[in-house]
Design a protein around this motif. Structure first.
Motif, PDB file in Angstrom:
ATOM      1  N   GLU A 189       7.576  18.227  36.987  1.00 38.59           N
ATOM      2  CA  GLU A 189       7.311  19.547  37.562  1.00 38.59           C
ATOM      3  C   GLU A 189       7.324  20.639  36.498  1.00 38.59           C
ATOM      4  OE1 GLU A 189      10.278  20.062  40.543  1.00 38.59           O
ATOM      5  OE2 GLU A 189       9.869  18.121  41.503  1.00 38.59           O
ATOM      6  N   HIS A 190       7.578  20.266  35.253  1.00 34.71           N
ATOM      7  CA  HIS A 190       7.742  21.269  34.193  1.00 34.71           C
ATOM      8  C   HIS A 190       6.638  21.158  33.151  1.00 34.71           C
ATOM      9  CE1 HIS A 190      11.768  22.987  35.071  1.00 34.71           C
ATOM     10  NE2 HIS A 190      11.893  21.855  35.771  1.00 34.71           N
ATOM     11  N   GLN A 191       6.476  22.237  32.401  1.00 39.89           N
ATOM     12  CA  GLN A 191       5.577  22.224  31.253  1.00 39.89           C
ATOM     13  C   GLN A 191       6.246  21.425  30.139  1.00 39.89           C
ATOM     14  OE1 GLN A 191       4.222  26.228  30.189  1.00 39.89           O
ATOM     15  NE2 GLN A 191       4.827  26.913  32.243  1.00 39.89           N
ATOM     16  N   CYS A 192       5.564  20.412  29.648  1.00 43.07           N
ATOM     17  CA  CYS A 192       6.124  19.567  28.595  1.00 43.07           C
ATOM     18  C   CYS A 192       5.209  19.606  27.367  1.00 43.07           C
ATOM     19  CB  CYS A 192       6.287  18.130  29.072  1.00 43.07           C
ATOM     20  SG  CYS A 192       7.532  17.949  30.381  1.00 43.07           S
ATOM     21  N   ILE A 193       5.825  19.690  26.212  1.00 41.89           N
ATOM     22  CA  ILE A 193       5.114  19.732  24.934  1.00 41.89           C
ATOM     23  C   ILE A 193       5.273  18.363  24.286  1.00 41.89           C
ATOM     24  CG2 ILE A 193       4.899  20.930  22.721  1.00 41.89           C
ATOM     25  CD1 ILE A 193       6.423  23.285  24.068  1.00 41.89           C
ATOM     26  N   LEU A 194       4.175  17.775  23.868  1.00 38.40           N
ATOM     27  CA  LEU A 194       4.191  16.368  23.472  1.00 38.40           C
ATOM     28  C   LEU A 194       3.788  16.178  22.016  1.00 38.40           C
ATOM     29  CD1 LEU A 194       4.541  13.492  24.726  1.00 38.40           C
ATOM     30  CD2 LEU A 194       2.049  13.472  24.996  1.00 38.40           C
ATOM     31  N   HIS A 195       4.536  15.310  21.331  1.00 37.91           N
ATOM     32  CA  HIS A 195       4.102  14.793  20.027  1.00 37.91           C
ATOM     33  C   HIS A 195       3.358  13.492  20.286  1.00 37.91           C
ATOM     34  CE1 HIS A 195       4.109  13.263  15.945  1.00 37.91           C
ATOM     35  NE2 HIS A 195       4.647  14.389  15.498  1.00 37.91           N
ATOM     36  N   PRO A 196       2.189  13.277  19.668  1.00 38.17           N
ATOM     37  CA  PRO A 196       1.426  12.060  19.965  1.00 38.17           C
ATOM     38  C   PRO A 196       2.178  10.772  19.638  1.00 38.17           C
ATOM     39  CG  PRO A 196       0.469  13.267  18.102  1.00 38.17           C
ATOM     40  CD  PRO A 196       1.470  14.170  18.740  1.00 38.17           C
ATOM     41  N   ASN A 197       3.174  10.838  18.776  1.00 40.98           N
ATOM     42  CA  ASN A 197       3.979   9.652  18.488  1.00 40.98           C
ATOM     43  C   ASN A 197       4.948   9.321  19.620  1.00 40.98           C
ATOM     44  OD1 ASN A 197       2.741   9.415  16.035  1.00 40.98           O
ATOM     45  ND2 ASN A 197       4.472  10.136  14.817  1.00 40.98           N
ATOM     46  N   ALA A 221       0.963  18.436  19.917  1.00 42.39           N
ATOM     47  CA  ALA A 221       0.961  18.821  18.501  1.00 42.39           C
ATOM     48  C   ALA A 221       1.594  17.709  17.694  1.00 42.39           C
ATOM     49  CB  ALA A 221       1.729  20.124  18.291  1.00 42.39           C
ATOM     50  N   ASN A 222       1.033  17.432  16.515  1.00 47.55           N
ATOM     51  CA  ASN A 222       1.542  16.322  15.704  1.00 47.55           C
ATOM     52  C   ASN A 222       2.540  16.781  14.653  1.00 47.55           C
ATOM     53  OD1 ASN A 222      -0.138  17.589  13.906  1.00 47.55           O
ATOM     54  ND2 ASN A 222      -1.209  15.729  13.248  1.00 47.55           N
ATOM     55  N   SER A 223       3.156  17.920  14.873  1.00 47.86           N
ATOM     56  CA  SER A 223       4.184  18.442  13.962  1.00 47.86           C
ATOM     57  C   SER A 223       5.395  18.860  14.782  1.00 47.86           C
ATOM     58  CB  SER A 223       3.653  19.635  13.165  1.00 47.86           C
ATOM     59  OG  SER A 223       4.712  20.333  12.543  1.00 47.86           O
ATOM     60  N   TYR A 224       6.552  18.268  14.472  1.00 43.06           N
ATOM     61  CA  TYR A 224       7.766  18.654  15.183  1.00 43.06           C
ATOM     62  C   TYR A 224       8.167  20.095  14.868  1.00 43.06           C
ATOM     63  CZ  TYR A 224       8.592  13.901  16.827  1.00 43.06           C
ATOM     64  OH  TYR A 224       8.486  12.692  17.470  1.00 43.06           O
ATOM     65  N   LEU A 225       7.832  20.559  13.670  1.00 41.07           N
ATOM     66  CA  LEU A 225       8.131  21.955  13.344  1.00 41.07           C
ATOM     67  C   LEU A 225       7.330  22.894  14.243  1.00 41.07           C
ATOM     68  CD1 LEU A 225       8.228  21.911   9.431  1.00 41.07           C
ATOM     69  CD2 LEU A 225      10.145  22.027  11.017  1.00 41.07           C
ATOM     70  N   VAL A 226       6.062  22.575  14.456  1.00 43.11           N
ATOM     71  CA  VAL A 226       5.233  23.382  15.353  1.00 43.11           C
ATOM     72  C   VAL A 226       5.757  23.296  16.783  1.00 43.11           C
ATOM     73  CG1 VAL A 226       2.931  23.611  16.364  1.00 43.11           C
ATOM     74  CG2 VAL A 226       3.185  23.217  13.904  1.00 43.11           C
ATOM     75  N   ILE A 227       6.116  22.098  17.205  1.00 41.55           N
ATOM     76  CA  ILE A 227       6.639  21.919  18.564  1.00 41.55           C
ATOM     77  C   ILE A 227       7.906  22.732  18.760  1.00 41.55           C
ATOM     78  CG2 ILE A 227       7.705  20.246  20.128  1.00 41.55           C
ATOM     79  CD1 ILE A 227       5.677  18.198  19.114  1.00 41.55           C
ATOM     80  N   GLU A 228       8.779  22.736  17.760  1.00 46.52           N
ATOM     81  CA  GLU A 228      10.011  23.523  17.888  1.00 46.52           C
ATOM     82  C   GLU A 228       9.699  25.009  18.026  1.00 46.52           C
ATOM     83  OE1 GLU A 228      14.135  24.442  15.424  1.00 46.52           O
ATOM     84  OE2 GLU A 228      12.867  22.743  14.853  1.00 46.52           O
ATOM     85  N   LYS A 229       8.698  25.490  17.271  1.00 46.29           N
ATOM     86  CA  LYS A 229       8.306  26.896  17.378  1.00 46.29           C
ATOM     87  C   LYS A 229       7.775  27.200  18.780  1.00 46.29           C
ATOM     88  CE  LYS A 229       9.295  27.886  13.122  1.00 46.29           C
ATOM     89  NZ  LYS A 229      10.501  28.711  12.821  1.00 46.29           N
ATOM     90  N   LEU A 230       6.996  26.277  19.331  1.00 46.06           N
ATOM     91  CA  LEU A 230       6.471  26.458  20.678  1.00 46.06           C
ATOM     92  C   LEU A 230       7.606  26.508  21.704  1.00 46.06           C
ATOM     93  CD1 LEU A 230       3.467  23.981  20.433  1.00 46.06           C
ATOM     94  CD2 LEU A 230       3.280  26.454  20.799  1.00 46.06           C
ATOM     95  N   VAL A 231       8.587  25.630  21.524  1.00 49.00           N
ATOM     96  CA  VAL A 231       9.743  25.632  22.427  1.00 49.00           C
ATOM     97  C   VAL A 231      10.482  26.959  22.331  1.00 49.00           C
ATOM     98  CG1 VAL A 231      11.989  24.586  22.899  1.00 49.00           C
ATOM     99  CG2 VAL A 231      10.014  23.131  22.410  1.00 49.00           C
ATOM    100  N   GLU A 232      10.689  27.429  21.118  1.00 47.51           N
ATOM    101  CA  GLU A 232      11.407  28.696  20.926  1.00 47.51           C
ATOM    102  C   GLU A 232      10.699  29.856  21.624  1.00 47.51           C
ATOM    103  OE1 GLU A 232      11.753  29.207  16.752  1.00 47.51           O
ATOM    104  OE2 GLU A 232      13.228  27.610  16.495  1.00 47.51           O
ATOM    105  N   GLN A 233       9.365  29.767  21.704  1.00 43.31           N
ATOM    106  CA  GLN A 233       8.589  30.828  22.358  1.00 43.31           C
ATOM    107  C   GLN A 233       8.512  30.642  23.874  1.00 43.31           C
ATOM    108  OE1 GLN A 233       7.442  33.595  20.784  1.00 43.31           O
ATOM    109  NE2 GLN A 233       8.558  32.736  19.034  1.00 43.31           N
TER     110      GLN A 233
END
Length: 302
Positions: A189-197, A221-233
Motif C-alpha cells: 500500500e506504500h510507495q517503495c523505492i527499488l534497487h534493481p539488485n 535506481a541502481n545507486s543506494y546513495l541516490v535511493i537514500e537521497k530519495l528516501v530523505e526527500q
C-alpha cells in the motif's frame, strides 16, 4: 639440455678444476657433469676445457665463457632475490575491484585509511565492471575483488571480511504523511523505492522470514546513495545499507520501518588468487580490511 643447468655445471667445474669435485658440490654423478660440459661445448660450438687423466683446465674460450656464465648466473640470482623480497614487502601496486554499490559505502573509507597507513603501496581501485566469472578479475590484472555472494571456486581464495547490515527505512516526514506499515503485507500500500539488485525484499530471520516482491515501485535506481537521497526527500520506503544511514537514523530524520522484521546482513567477501604464497601487500590489505570493519561492527551501526 637446459642452458642454465649446464652453465651452472660448467662454472662449478671451472672453479674446482675437477669433474669429480664439481660432481660432489652439485650432488650429481661425475658422468653427468661430463655430459653437461660436453653438451655446453656443442651448444656454443667451441672446446671449453682441456681434459687429462688427472685434471681439467680451461681453454682460452673456456675462461672467457666461464666469466660470462658467472655474470649471467649471478644476475639471475640477484633478480630472483629482488623479486622474492619485493613479494614479501608491503609495497608495489595493489589493484582492487568491486561492485559500484559496495564501493560507495564505507569500503571507500576503509581503503582511504589503508592508503594512509601504507604509503608505499600504490592503490588502484575500480568500481563496477564486475564479471560473472569468479576468477575473471585475476585475468584482468586485479589482485583482490570484493563480493557479497558466497563463492565456491577452487580457482580463487575467499576471505569473509565483514557483514553489511541493511535496513528498511522511510523519512520521518513520509511516515507523518502516509503512516508506517505494521506488517509486510501492508508494504504493497506504500510507495517503495527499488534497487534493481533487490527486486524481492527479504525481511526477518528464521521461521519469521518473509519475502516481499515490490510490484509497482515508485522509483527504480541502481545507486543506494541516490535511493537514500530519495528516501530523505520523502519519496517512499526503501531497503538500503544501514551504515551510511546511521546518523540520520539517530537524528530521527529517517525512521526504521518494520523493525520487528529486520533484513539480514550480507556478508562482504574479499576474493584473491590461489597459490602457495599470498603476496605480502595482498595479505596486509586483507588483514587491514578485516580489522577495520571489525572495529566498526554492525551492532554499532544499529
Amino acid at each position: 639440455m637446459d642452458r642454465l643447468i649446464v652453465m651452472k655445471t660448467f662454472v662449478t667445474v671451472a672453479k674446482s678444476s675437477s669433474f669429480s669435485a664439481a660432481a660432489r658440490e652439485l650432488a650429481i654423478s661425475g658422468s653427468l657433469v661430463s655430459r653437461h660440459v660436453a653438451d655446453l661445448e656443442r651448444q656454443v660450438g667451441v672446446r671449453l676445457v682441456n681434459r687429462t687423466a688427472r685434471s681439467v683446465s680451461l681453454t682460452d674460450a673456456g675462461t672467457r665463457y666461464a666469466d660470462f656464465a658467472r655474470r649471467i648466473l649471478s644476475e639471475i640470482d640477484e633478480e630472483d632475490t629482488a623479486l622474492s623480497e619485493s613479494r614479501d614487502r608491503p609495497e608495489g601496486t595493489l589493484s582492487v575491484i568491486c561492485p559500484k554499490w559496495i564501493g560507495t559505502l564505507d569500503l571507500g573509507d576503509a581503503i582511504a585509511a589503508f592508503v594512509k597507513a601504507h604509503p608505499l603501496i600504490t592503490m588502484r581501485f575500480e568500481l563496477g565492471g564486475m564479471s560473472d566469472r569468479n576468477y575473471d578479475f585475476l585475468e584482468r590484472g586485479y589482485d583482490v575483488a570484493f563480493h557479497t555472494r558466497d563463492l565456491r571456486d577452487s580457482n580463487v581464495l575467499v576471505r569473509r571480511v565483514s557483514e553489511l547490515p541493511f535496513v528498511l527505512v522511510a523519512a520521518a516526514d513520509y511516515v507523518r504523511r502516509h503512516g508506517a506499515p505494521t506488517t509486510t503485507a501492508e508494504l504493497a500500500e506504500h510507495q517503495c523505492i527499488l534497487h534493481p539488485n533487490d527486486p524481492v525484499w527479504r525481511l526477518g530471520a528464521g521461521a519469521e522470514t518473509s519475502h516481499h516482491k515490490v510490484q509497482h515501485p515508485s522509483v527504480v535506481a541502481n545507486s543506494y546513495l541516490v535511493i537514500e537521497k530519495l528516501v530523505e526527500q520523502g519519496a517512499g520506503i526503501a531497503l538500503i545499507p544501514r551504515r551510511p544511514a546511521v546518523e540520520r537514523l539517530a537524528s530521527g530524520d529517517l525512521v526504521e520501518v518494520l523493525p520487528q522484521h529486520q533484513p539480514p546482513a550480507r556478508a562482504l567477501y574479499a576474493v584473491h588468487g590461489p597459490g602457495g604464497h599470498t603476496p605480502e601487500r595482498v595479505r596486509i590489505f586483507l588483514d587491514f580490511m578485516t580489522v577495520w570493519f571489525r572495529s566498526r561492527p554492525a551492532a554499532h551501526a544499529a
